[in-house]
Design an enzyme around this catalytic site. Structure first.
Site, PDB file in Angstrom:
ATOM      1  NE  ARG A 183      22.130  38.904  35.741  1.00 48.97           N
ATOM      2  CZ  ARG A 183      23.119  39.621  34.570  1.00 48.97           C
ATOM      3  NH1 ARG A 183      22.794  40.532  34.064  1.00 48.97           N
ATOM      4  NH2 ARG A 183      24.388  39.353  34.822  1.00 48.97           N
ATOM      5  CG  ASP A 232      27.179  46.225  43.592  1.00 43.56           C
ATOM      6  OD1 ASP A 232      27.454  45.361  43.740  1.00 43.56           O
ATOM      7  OD2 ASP A 232      27.007  47.259  42.560  1.00 43.56           O
ATOM      8  NE  ARG A 287      30.338  46.172  34.660  1.00 40.78           N
ATOM      9  CZ  ARG A 287      29.527  45.433  35.450  1.00 40.78           C
ATOM     10  NH1 ARG A 287      28.258  45.479  35.009  1.00 40.78           N
ATOM     11  NH2 ARG A 287      30.100  44.541  36.341  1.00 40.78           N
ATOM     12  CB  CYS A 328      25.771  45.433  31.549  1.00 37.54           C
ATOM     13  SG  CYS A 328      26.548  46.383  32.858  1.00 37.54           S
ATOM     14  CE  LYS A 378      24.739  39.347  41.364  1.00 35.26           C
ATOM     15  NZ  LYS A 378      25.662  39.882  40.317  1.00 35.26           N
ATOM     16  CG  ASN A 379      28.341  40.016  42.759  1.00 34.92           C
ATOM     17  OD1 ASN A 379      27.893  39.406  42.044  1.00 34.92           O
ATOM     18  ND2 ASN A 379      28.220  41.400  43.069  1.00 34.92           N
TER      19      ASN A 379
HETATM   20  C1  EPZ Z   1      31.930  43.735  40.524  1.00 34.80           C
HETATM   21  O1  EPZ Z   1      32.004  44.004  39.098  1.00 34.80           O
HETATM   22  C2  EPZ Z   1      30.572  43.021  40.860  1.00 34.80           C
HETATM   23  N1  EPZ Z   1      30.169  41.993  39.995  1.00 34.80           N
HETATM   24  C3  EPZ Z   1      29.678  44.267  40.572  1.00 34.80           C
HETATM   25  O2  EPZ Z   1      28.274  44.067  41.147  1.00 34.80           O
HETATM   26  C4  EPZ Z   1      30.125  45.618  41.516  1.00 34.80           C
HETATM   27  O3  EPZ Z   1      29.024  46.841  41.029  1.00 34.80           O
HETATM   28  C5  EPZ Z   1      31.436  45.976  40.837  1.00 34.80           C
HETATM   29  O4  EPZ Z   1      32.415  44.819  41.078  1.00 34.80           O
HETATM   30  C6  EPZ Z   1      31.989  46.997  41.714  1.00 34.80           C
HETATM   31  O5  EPZ Z   1      31.980  46.914  42.958  1.00 34.80           O
HETATM   32  C7  EPZ Z   1      30.887  40.704  40.391  1.00 34.80           C
HETATM   33  O6  EPZ Z   1      31.429  40.740  41.401  1.00 34.80           O
HETATM   34  C8  EPZ Z   1      30.250  39.509  39.666  1.00 34.80           C
HETATM   35  P1  EPZ Z   1      35.074  46.372  38.462  1.00 34.80           P
HETATM   36  P2  EPZ Z   1      33.205  43.966  38.040  1.00 34.80           P
HETATM   37  O7  EPZ Z   1      35.856  45.542  37.820  1.00 34.80           O
HETATM   38  O8  EPZ Z   1      34.400  43.341  38.840  1.00 34.80           O
HETATM   39  C9  EPZ Z   1      36.632  49.482  35.386  1.00 34.80           C
HETATM   40  C10 EPZ Z   1      26.015  43.661  41.092  1.00 34.80           C
HETATM   41  O9  EPZ Z   1      25.174  44.436  40.935  1.00 34.80           O
HETATM   42  N2  EPZ Z   1      37.398  48.418  35.004  1.00 34.80           N
HETATM   43  O10 EPZ Z   1      35.462  46.370  39.873  1.00 34.80           O
HETATM   44  O11 EPZ Z   1      33.033  43.942  36.665  1.00 34.80           O
HETATM   45  C11 EPZ Z   1      34.840  49.133  35.256  1.00 34.80           C
HETATM   46  O12 EPZ Z   1      34.649  49.615  34.133  1.00 34.80           O
HETATM   47  C12 EPZ Z   1      27.153  43.728  40.123  1.00 34.80           C
HETATM   48  O13 EPZ Z   1      26.146  42.612  41.661  1.00 34.80           O
HETATM   49  C13 EPZ Z   1      38.142  48.889  33.888  1.00 34.80           C
HETATM   50  O14 EPZ Z   1      38.438  49.896  33.316  1.00 34.80           O
HETATM   51  O15 EPZ Z   1      33.575  45.662  38.446  1.00 34.80           O
HETATM   52  C14 EPZ Z   1      34.334  50.172  36.475  1.00 34.80           C
HETATM   53  O16 EPZ Z   1      34.265  51.502  36.059  1.00 34.80           O
HETATM   54  C15 EPZ Z   1      26.971  45.034  39.110  1.00 34.80           C
HETATM   55  N3  EPZ Z   1      38.730  47.786  33.138  1.00 34.80           N
HETATM   56  C16 EPZ Z   1      35.347  49.878  37.582  1.00 34.80           C
HETATM   57  O17 EPZ Z   1      36.563  49.653  36.829  1.00 34.80           O
HETATM   58  C17 EPZ Z   1      38.924  46.489  33.689  1.00 34.80           C
HETATM   59  O18 EPZ Z   1      39.689  45.586  33.242  1.00 34.80           O
HETATM   60  C18 EPZ Z   1      35.145  48.851  38.362  1.00 34.80           C
HETATM   61  O19 EPZ Z   1      34.910  47.675  37.890  1.00 34.80           O
HETATM   62  C19 EPZ Z   1      37.877  46.283  34.801  1.00 34.80           C
HETATM   63  C20 EPZ Z   1      37.357  47.212  35.518  1.00 34.80           C
END
Ligand code: EPZ
Length: 431
Positions: free
Chosen positions: A405, A313, A125, A120, A22-23
């Protein structure tokens, strides 16, 4: 609302086939925005988030044909005309990964209007790093009425400019979103402190097939030489490493003998090492992993990190396993601020878990009992299913739409290897 009914006690025996990731599929579908040609994506999982992304792209004017059915899992997307380049709130609020259209939209049309995704269950996020990167490329980003509007230079009439961008934090979709903005920018872009997840590499492979010039995907530093136009391509999505990991843990927790097929073992290094520390027998093939356990599990601490570290994850699912291990396990969640929603539900099933800040302490050898439990997010749902597979009696899991999902035919795949699991209520239907 759909529920699962799970009766515990059966070891899982046999073979499970993994679906597409999915990701990976979500950013790759968004990449279709970057060209007026048709994109054909194979191995797309039949899950709710993909359906949501289809609606999002169709609402913008894209032609999207989701070829489901066992033989296909193929998606054809053609963004010849983007009549309404807006990611509307009623869609974005159901899937925050919709922010992945921000970069491609501004790169293709010079303007993007995307509803702020909001948080969420697992955390706030934010997408501040996505915005910061676009501004570094010359975009003007404003916010009004819950929407972000991003315009390329000269009020959307010029291309983005290449830039040198160092991510303050490692962000997976931030890396993907900005990579898609940079491939059509003018000049060179260098990204540092990038996410190294396989999903980033999968997207870069697709973009390269579309004519993009990218070096270093999968490492912390990615170089992009912008081009004026991209063309269509055909691409097969990676297998889902998190789905594969979830099934490996299901085999281990039930004391079974399970082969997970159609996966890429190289994407699961951290989990496999941890499973071996727990005393689980692992056999790795070219595209399969066999897990065997006699049920005697040893405690092994985990601390979630960006790839290639232990994946966040897989944290909830591993915690379910830890409730059965001999000894005490500490689980530290370093990526998200609120990813312990499964703890109280596991404790309601008889687990013995306490939380202090970002660390949960799991006392092992808990006898889990069936209970009525509530799913709160995608991976917490999977954790509760794993617990139910070893609980005494029949567990009812409510709100399994969270699980739909990101897991395709989850209950059928588990039933085919001996799990006593069935769905109650309306079956998830594709609209
Ligand atoms: C991706 O989410 C995945 N989703 C998530 O999978 C996964 O848990 C996550 O990466 C971490 O591996 C998809 O790929 C669609 P991040 P993402 O940006 O990109 C902070 C699942 O279960 N951050 O790597 O949204 C954020 O708050 C889902 O399939 C900022 O501060 O995660 C977090 O603490 C859940 N500012 C950390 O970085 C930003 O602009 C990592 O988030 C972006 C992120």
């Amino acid at each position: 609302m759909d529920k699962f009914v799970v009766r515990g006690g059966n070891p899982l025996l046999g073979t499970i086939k993994v679906s597409g990731a999915k990701n990976s599929a979500l950013p790759c579908m968004a990449a279709a925005i970057l060209t007026e040609d048709e994109l054909v994506l194979e191995n797309i999982p039949q899950v709710r988030d993909i359906e949501t992304e289809r609606k999002l792209l169709s609402a913008m004017g894209a032609e999207v044909d989701l070829g489901y059915g066992r033989a296909q899992h193929r998606t054809r997307i053609k963004c010849a005309i983007l009549s309404d380049p807006v990611a509307k709130y009623e869609i974005v609020k159901t899937m925050r990964a919709s922010s992945l259209v921000l970069g491609p939209l501004i790169a293709r049309t010079g303007i993007a209007r995307v509803a702020m995704p909001g948080g969420c269950a697992i955390g706030g996020r934010p997408i501040d790093l996505h915005i910061k990167g676009l501004e570094a490329m010359g975009a003007t980003v404003t916010q009004d009425h819950g929407y972000l509007e991003a315009r390329s230079p000269n009020n959307g009439s010029s291309r983005l400019k290449g830039a040198h961008i160092v991510f303050d934090k490692i962000t997976v979709t931030g890396t993907e979103d900005l990579l898609m903005a940079a491939v059509l920018a003018e000049g060179e872009t260098v990204f540092e402190n990038c996410a190294r997840e396989p999903e980033v590499t999968d997207l870069a492979t697709l973009l390269t097939a579309m004519g993009a010039k990218i070096k270093g995907a999968g490492t912390s530093t990615i170089h992009v030489h912008g081009v004026a136009q991209l063309h269509g391509a055909r691409h097969r999505i990676n297998p889902d490493r998190i789905e594969a990991g979830t099934f490996l843990l299901a085999g281990a927790i039930t004391g079974g003998d399970l082969s997970v097929e159609g996966c890429n073992p190289a994407h699961l290094g951290a989990l496999l090492a941890k499973l071996e520390s727990c005393g689980v027998k692992i056999e790795v093939g070219k595209d399969s992993i066999r897990v065997r356990s006699d049920g005697a599990l040893k405690a092994a601490n985990i601390s979630t990190e960006e790839y290639p570290g232990f994946p966040t994850d897989m944290q909830a699912q591993f915690m379910a396993l830890a409730t059965q291990a001999e000894g005490t396990t500490t689980v530290t969640e370093n990526i998200f601020e609120n990813r312990f929603m499964h703890v109280q539900e596991l404790n309601r099933m008889g687990a013995n878990i306490t939380v202090e800040g970002r660390t949960a302490t799991v006392r092992g050898r808990s006898k889990l009992e069936s209970a009525a439990v509530m799913c709160s997010d995608l991976r917490a749902s999977a954790s509760l299913v794993l617990a139910a597979l070893v609980a005494d009696g029949e567990t009812i899991l409510d709100r399994v739409y969270h699980l739909d999902r990101g897991y395709e035919h989850f209950e059928e795949k588990l039933r085919n290897v001996g799990a006593q699991i069935r769905r109650m209520g309306n079956v998830f239907t594709k609209k």
